[in-house]
Design a protein around this motif. Structure first.
Motif, PDB file in Angstrom:
ATOM      1  N   GLY A  68      38.713  31.936  40.697  1.00 49.32           N
ATOM      2  CA  GLY A  68      36.812  32.394  40.096  1.00 49.32           C
ATOM      3  C   GLY A  68      36.273  31.153  39.360  1.00 49.32           C
ATOM      4  N   GLY A  87      45.854  40.205  44.744  1.00 49.20           N
ATOM      5  CA  GLY A  87      44.894  40.624  45.726  1.00 49.20           C
ATOM      6  C   GLY A  87      45.714  41.471  47.195  1.00 49.20           C
ATOM      7  N   GLY A 122      40.110  36.948  45.851  1.00 50.42           N
ATOM      8  CA  GLY A 122      38.779  37.124  44.966  1.00 50.42           C
ATOM      9  C   GLY A 122      37.974  36.491  45.016  1.00 50.42           C
ATOM     10  N   GLU A 123      36.408  36.214  44.507  1.00 50.81           N
ATOM     11  CA  GLU A 123      35.476  35.464  44.864  1.00 50.81           C
ATOM     12  C   GLU A 123      36.130  33.583  44.543  1.00 50.81           C
ATOM     13  OE1 GLU A 123      32.293  35.249  41.991  1.00 50.81           O
ATOM     14  OE2 GLU A 123      33.454  37.024  41.190  1.00 50.81           O
ATOM     15  N   HIS A 124      35.616  32.814  45.602  1.00 51.89           N
ATOM     16  CA  HIS A 124      35.609  31.436  44.908  1.00 51.89           C
ATOM     17  C   HIS A 124      34.589  30.819  45.973  1.00 51.89           C
ATOM     18  CE1 HIS A 124      37.872  32.732  48.368  1.00 51.89           C
ATOM     19  NE2 HIS A 124      37.602  31.495  49.498  1.00 51.89           N
ATOM     20  N   ARG A 174      33.920  36.400  49.554  1.00 54.55           N
ATOM     21  CA  ARG A 174      35.506  36.955  48.899  1.00 54.55           C
ATOM     22  C   ARG A 174      35.720  38.180  49.885  1.00 54.55           C
ATOM     23  NH1 ARG A 174      32.773  40.690  44.245  1.00 54.55           N
ATOM     24  NH2 ARG A 174      31.055  42.278  45.259  1.00 54.55           N
ATOM     25  N   ASP A 210      46.187  35.551  40.124  1.00 54.54           N
ATOM     26  CA  ASP A 210      45.530  35.822  41.177  1.00 54.54           C
ATOM     27  C   ASP A 210      45.727  36.438  41.672  1.00 54.54           C
ATOM     28  OD1 ASP A 210      42.515  34.800  40.272  1.00 54.54           O
ATOM     29  OD2 ASP A 210      43.959  32.482  40.187  1.00 54.54           O
ATOM     30  N   PRO A 254      41.775  44.130  41.427  1.00 48.35           N
ATOM     31  CA  PRO A 254      40.725  44.237  40.911  1.00 48.35           C
ATOM     32  C   PRO A 254      40.301  45.347  41.566  1.00 48.35           C
ATOM     33  CG  PRO A 254      40.754  42.335  41.013  1.00 48.35           C
ATOM     34  CD  PRO A 254      42.309  42.752  41.232  1.00 48.35           C
ATOM     35  N   THR A 308      40.381  44.236  46.173  1.00 50.75           N
ATOM     36  CA  THR A 308      40.006  42.274  45.776  1.00 50.75           C
ATOM     37  C   THR A 308      41.255  41.949  46.923  1.00 50.75           C
ATOM     38  OG1 THR A 308      39.158  42.168  44.334  1.00 50.75           O
ATOM     39  CG2 THR A 308      39.921  40.845  45.073  1.00 50.75           C
TER      40      THR A 308
END
Length: 329
Positions: free
Chosen positions: A320, A104, A203-205, A263, A102, A13, A200
């Protein structure tokens, strides 16, 4: 429309970055050598779930030795690095983060850590002559950062007025305590320098464990989410450590502390190396709000669970996902 020339990157992303220099100036900073550091840690964990600690007593030469060995590993030819992968879950990983899709712009080494005696997952590259300094540097770093985490948790217990004072600390220093250590490398990507975007990196977590202790080189990329949902960039600081509240500590405090969403964005201008030690309880350890922290008439917000149960649920989730959702009452 932007057409990327590298198909391997198409699935990662893209994120529109903040304006250059837009750092969050209100990151809590706690000097562990000063009086009232216990109260300051508690306030930071309540307000943000993320705190920078200084005067932490981790020798910088210990940090620098491991960083140098880490950089040396990630500069190795790809075919060499892949002899220690793919990560399942431990070992070398590249772009793929976990088993559930996921991705990145990151490569990493993930180690499982046994508390007593301190040991870590062995990997094939550690047997090579070129890695003869890596093992000693890693062991020295893990010992020093574990002491830092122990001190921080004791101070948090003091600030919360929990008895015995080593109650939280004991969860991560028990013989069966379940730790992880991750070395992340976010490589330069010249293509990104021509785009008004960042890929990314991670990722957000939230982190599932009790706390995480993070350190990175002097490179931007780390962001945290504030209570209002906005994302802010954390100013890089290669001499300090960051303490991250994890899901289990949120439960133990019945939501008084919040596990912070975070993130990493890869901006492509400079490679970033980070080191994160995740401190988890024993697999059979029960996680539930501490009665000492419950006010009169206050109800538990969470069902009791073991760390093994939560870890299994987290492993099945995407980065996420709200992992704690299924354990809320």
């Amino acid at each position: 429309m932007v057409v990327l020339a590298n198909p391997a990157l198409d699935e990662i992303p893209l994120v529109r970055p903040q304006k250059h220099g837009a750092f969050f100036s209100a990151i809590p900073v706690v000097d562990l050598s000063r009086p009232f550091s216990a109260e300051a840690l508690v306030k930071a964990c309540e307000d943000v779930g993320f705190v920078k600690v200084i005067n932490h007593n981790v020798p910088m030469d210990v940090v620098q030795r491991l960083e140098a060995e880490t950089v040396k590993f990630f500069e190795m030819p790809q075919v060499f690095k892949e002899t220690s992968g793919p990560a399942d879950p431990f070992g070398y990983g590249n772009k793929r983060i976990g088993p559930n899709g996921d991705v990145g712009l990151v490569e990493y080494l993930l180690f499982g850590i046994t508390s007593k005696p301190l040991s870590y997952t062995s990997m094939s590259f550690l047997e090579e002559p070129s890695a003869c300094l890596f093992g000693p540097a890693l062991s020295e770093y893990l010992v020093a950062v574990k002491k830092l985490a122990s001190d921080v948790l004791e101070l948090i217990a003091e600030g919360l007025k929990i008895e015995p004072r080593d109650l939280l600390n004991g969860l991560v220093t028990d013989e069966q305590s379940d730790g992880l250590f991750r070395l992340n490398h976010y490589p330069r990507c010249p293509l990104l320098e021509r785009l008004d975007r960042s890929w990314t990196g991670f990722g957000e977590h939230t982190d599932p464990q009790i706390i995480s202790v993070l350190r990175s080189n002097n490179t931007t990329g780390l962001q945290i989410s504030l209570k209002n949902g906005s994302w802010v960039s954390v100013p890089p600081d290669q001499e300090s450590f960051f303490i991250v509240v994890g899901d289990c500590l949120q439960v133990l405090t019945n939501g008084r502390f919040k596990s912070v969403r975070h993130r990493v964005l890869a901006n492509g201008c400079k490679s970033r190396v980070s080191m994160i030690y995740f401190f988890g309880p024993p697999p059979a350890g029960k996680i539930a709000p501490l009665s000492q922290l419950m006010g009169e008439g206050e109800q538990s917000k969470y069902k009791e669970f073991t760390w093994a149960e939560y870890k299994k649920a987290a492993y099945k989730s995407r980065l996420g996902d709200n992992r704690l959702g299924q354990f809320e009452k």
